[in-house]
Motif scaffolding. Structure first.
Motif, PDB file in Angstrom:
ATOM      1  N   ILE A  39      13.565  31.283  15.740  1.00 48.72           N
ATOM      2  CA  ILE A  39      12.868  32.188  14.828  1.00 48.72           C
ATOM      3  C   ILE A  39      12.807  33.576  15.448  1.00 48.72           C
ATOM      4  N   THR A  96      11.214  37.129  15.363  1.00 47.82           N
ATOM      5  CA  THR A  96       9.927  37.574  14.834  1.00 47.82           C
ATOM      6  C   THR A  96       9.312  38.658  15.716  1.00 47.82           C
ATOM      7  N   ASP A 137       5.965  36.394  18.146  1.00 49.40           N
ATOM      8  CA  ASP A 137       6.549  35.174  18.691  1.00 49.40           C
ATOM      9  C   ASP A 137       5.507  34.188  19.218  1.00 49.40           C
ATOM     10  N   VAL A 150       3.540  32.430  16.141  1.00 52.68           N
ATOM     11  CA  VAL A 150       4.391  31.480  15.436  1.00 52.68           C
ATOM     12  C   VAL A 150       4.710  30.276  16.318  1.00 52.68           C
ATOM     13  N   THR A 163      10.834  30.717  19.525  1.00 54.72           N
ATOM     14  CA  THR A 163      10.653  32.029  18.910  1.00 54.72           C
ATOM     15  C   THR A 163      11.208  33.102  19.835  1.00 54.72           C
ATOM     16  N   CYS A 217      12.543  36.915  10.409  1.00 50.44           N
ATOM     17  CA  CYS A 217      11.296  37.362   9.781  1.00 50.44           C
ATOM     18  C   CYS A 217      11.300  38.881   9.658  1.00 50.44           C
ATOM     19  N   HIS A 274       9.668  42.652   8.131  1.00 47.92           N
ATOM     20  CA  HIS A 274       8.346  43.278   8.016  1.00 47.92           C
ATOM     21  C   HIS A 274       8.501  44.634   7.350  1.00 47.92           C
ATOM     22  N   GLU A 324       6.786  35.658   8.666  1.00 46.66           N
ATOM     23  CA  GLU A 324       6.340  34.584   9.551  1.00 46.66           C
ATOM     24  C   GLU A 324       5.802  33.374   8.800  1.00 46.66           C
TER      25      GLU A 324
END
Length: 251
Positions: A6, A8, A11, A14, A36, A113, A115, A143
């Protein structure tokens, strides 16, 4: 082992959520690995900047392509190619069928993810295999969708749950919502557990549960009910006749 990476800006948050309970135990037993990756770690500037103003003007900021790409490239170079998914309101709505597909067809997912006002389109064009949305609404970041999809897919990976029956009788697996569930005590606030569930007759219990699943789907999700074929077998045809007699207001 099934792997999910993932990408992000959050991190630790998540990673902590996806390391608890069932998913945590599955990772301890090496059925699953979820990691993550902090996108800011892959910027080329001292400020760890990952966003900038959008070309053409407008409010907000857009996540830049290169930090995302460098993070994505690190994952691919280290762990091999994976199905790359970006979470976007413009994506296809995620359904149980997608969870089944992603669990069965791939052994490595890379979840991106976004933003702010989104991410640079060039990264999507170069690296993303599909875009997914949780529904017709907008969130502040990717997320929550990433955690939802990771959870939905992971529980279908062999070994994560003790038996396929754990998910095959649940809502959306076969087009029906799940039947009502009860636990101890037998009576609570004047409400009693349906007697059939105390009978010990597993065949009758299974029959009751299927009837309740059909009824609940008809009442709560008529759109799903309309897609069902409930007259292709003698057993279901008989159940439908009984339901129409017992609940004429619904059928």
């Amino acid at each position: 082992m099934y792997r999910i990476d993932i990408l992000t800006l959050f991190d630790e948050t998540v990673g902590d959520v996806l390391s608890e309970s069932i998913l945590g135990r599955a990772q301890e037993r090496d059925f699953l690995r979820i990691e993550t990756h902090q996108i800011r770690d892959y910027t080329l500037n001292k400020q760890k900047q990952v966003d900038d103003y959008p070309y053409g003007g407008g409010r907000g900021a857009v996540m830049q392509a290169d930090p995302l790409y460098q993070c994505w490239k690190h994952v691919v170079d280290t762990y091999g190619p994976g199905r790359t998914i970006y979470f976007s309101p413009a994506g296809a709505t995620f359904r149980q069928a997608d969870a089944k597909r992603l669990a069965a067809d791939y052994d490595h997912l890379i979840l991106v993810c976004g933003h702010y006002e989104g991410i640079d389109e060039r990264f999507i064009e170069e690296c993303v295999d599909e875009e997914i949305s949780l529904g017709d609404f907008v969130l502040t970041g990717g997320e929550i969708p990433a955690m939802a999809v990771a959870d939905a897919v992971s529980r279908l990976v062999p070994g994560v749950l003790p038996d396929p029956e754990c998910f095959e009788n649940e809502s959306h697996w076969n087009g029906l919502l799940e039947y009502p569930q009860y636990s101890r005590p037998e009576e609570w606030h004047g409400k009693k557990v349906p007697p059939i569930l105390l009978s010990g007759n597993h065949a009758l219990i299974a029959r009751w549960r299927r009837k309740q699943a059909i009824l609940r789907t008809k009442r709560r999700r008529p759109d799903m009910y309309e897609k069902l074929d409930l007259f292709s077998t003698k057993a279901d045809s008989k159940l439908m006749a009984e339901l129409k007699e017992e609940y004429p207001q619904d059928f």
